[in-house]
Design a protein around this motif. Structure first.
Motif, PDB file in Angstrom:
ATOM      1  N   GLY A  50       0.808  -1.215   0.000  1.00 46.91           N
ATOM      2  CA  GLY A  50       0.000   0.000   0.000  1.00 46.91           C
ATOM      3  C   GLY A  50       0.843   1.267   0.000  1.00 46.91           C
ATOM      4  N   TRP A  51       2.136   1.130  -0.336  1.00 50.36           N
ATOM      5  CA  TRP A  51       3.032   2.282  -0.307  1.00 50.36           C
ATOM      6  C   TRP A  51       3.065   3.024  -1.633  1.00 50.36           C
ATOM      7  N   ILE A  52       2.632   2.347  -2.687  1.00 54.35           N
ATOM      8  CA  ILE A  52       2.489   3.009  -3.992  1.00 54.35           C
ATOM      9  C   ILE A  52       1.175   2.557  -4.613  1.00 54.35           C
ATOM     10  N   LYS A  53       0.731   3.303  -5.597  1.00 54.74           N
ATOM     11  CA  LYS A  53      -0.400   2.853  -6.408  1.00 54.74           C
ATOM     12  C   LYS A  53       0.008   3.005  -7.862  1.00 54.74           C
ATOM     13  N   LYS A  54      -0.562   2.130  -8.688  1.00 51.59           N
ATOM     14  CA  LYS A  54      -0.252   2.153 -10.108  1.00 51.59           C
ATOM     15  C   LYS A  54      -1.520   2.502 -10.880  1.00 51.59           C
ATOM     16  N   ARG A  55      -1.324   3.240 -11.968  1.00 52.62           N
ATOM     17  CA  ARG A  55      -2.437   3.490 -12.892  1.00 52.62           C
ATOM     18  C   ARG A  55      -1.922   3.245 -14.297  1.00 52.62           C
ATOM     19  N   ALA A  56      -2.755   2.604 -15.089  1.00 48.98           N
ATOM     20  CA  ALA A  56      -2.375   2.273 -16.464  1.00 48.98           C
ATOM     21  C   ALA A  56      -2.619   3.475 -17.372  1.00 48.98           C
ATOM     22  N   VAL A  57      -1.672   3.721 -18.242  1.00 54.27           N
ATOM     23  CA  VAL A  57      -1.781   4.782 -19.235  1.00 54.27           C
ATOM     24  C   VAL A  57      -1.712   4.121 -20.602  1.00 54.27           C
ATOM     25  N   GLU A  58      -2.745   4.335 -21.413  1.00 49.92           N
ATOM     26  CA  GLU A  58      -2.773   3.747 -22.749  1.00 49.92           C
ATOM     27  C   GLU A  58      -1.775   4.461 -23.649  1.00 49.92           C
ATOM     28  N   GLN A  59      -1.141   3.673 -24.529  1.00 50.69           N
ATOM     29  CA  GLN A  59      -0.189   4.214 -25.491  1.00 50.69           C
ATOM     30  C   GLN A  59      -0.552   3.695 -26.870  1.00 50.69           C
ATOM     31  N   ASP A  60      -0.450   4.538 -27.856  1.00 56.74           N
ATOM     32  CA  ASP A  60      -0.743   4.128 -29.225  1.00 56.74           C
ATOM     33  C   ASP A  60       0.348   3.210 -29.756  1.00 56.74           C
ATOM     34  N   GLY A  61      -0.055   2.039 -30.217  1.00 57.16           N
ATOM     35  CA  GLY A  61       0.873   1.112 -30.834  1.00 57.16           C
ATOM     36  C   GLY A  61       1.841   0.440 -29.886  1.00 57.16           C
ATOM     37  N   LYS A  62       1.674   0.650 -28.602  1.00 52.84           N
ATOM     38  CA  LYS A  62       2.547   0.048 -27.595  1.00 52.84           C
ATOM     39  C   LYS A  62       1.671  -0.503 -26.477  1.00 52.84           C
TER      40      LYS A  62
END
Length: 181
Positions: A50-62
């Protein structure tokens, strides 16, 4: 210790695992080496704690990239670790262990070892000269500018440490060359 290094970096701003690896490679590598797999493994542990949180970021073609952010609990852990009173004075050194037993080899082998070592230390010292420029660059990216003073302290230590190793290897080479005469 790596987990606290990652928390410290994320305390400056959100980063992907790749960006964390790049910062390690460009600024911390001279005193803390790390493999990419170790970083990603620690990111998983930090998230689980619980020390970090992640969020997904969409990338074109990757593939999507995950951006990591330090949480309030993560910052609390970072500050707890920074405030610990104990000082670690670990003197373990594979180079010194090898040197201790090197009398088992012919002098020429030992001499070659120290000449190679000297070349490596000189290269590391040269890289530390470049680290000064990295500090200037990173300092521009963070809001709390005085942090760069502490970064500079670590680079200064690294330069002094490498210079000490260079002096030591030169002394060893000199002693071995005298034995060969």
């Amino acid at each position: 210790m790596l987990k606290h290094g990652i928390l410290g970096l994320l305390n400056y701003g959100d980063m992907s695992g790749y960006e964390i690896r790049e910062v390690f490679k460009n600024s911390l590598n001279y005193f803390w080496t790390v493999q990419t797999s170790q970083i990603y493994r620690e990111i998983g542990v930090l998230e689980k704690n619980g020390w970090i949180k992640k969020r997904a970021v969409e990338q074109d073609g990757k593939p999507n990239k995950n951006i990591c952010s330090i949480t309030a609990e993560g910052r609390k852990e970072l500050l707890r670790w920074l405030s610990e009173p104990d000082v670690d004075v670990d003197m373990r050194s594979p180079t010194l262990m090898r040197t201790f037993f090197m009398g088992e080899l012919p002098i020429s082998n030992s001499l070659n070892f120290f000449k190679k070592l000297k070349k490596e230390y000189r290269g590391l010292l040269n890289n530390l000269q470049v680290a000064d420029h990295s500090i200037d660059s990173y300092q521009e990216m963070i809001p709390d500018k005085p942090n760069a003073l502490f970064w500079q302290m670590t680079v200064d230590f690294g330069k002094r440490y490498m210079q000490m190793y260079l002096d030591w290897t030169e002394s060893c080479i000199h002693l071995l060359e005298r034995l060969e005469e």
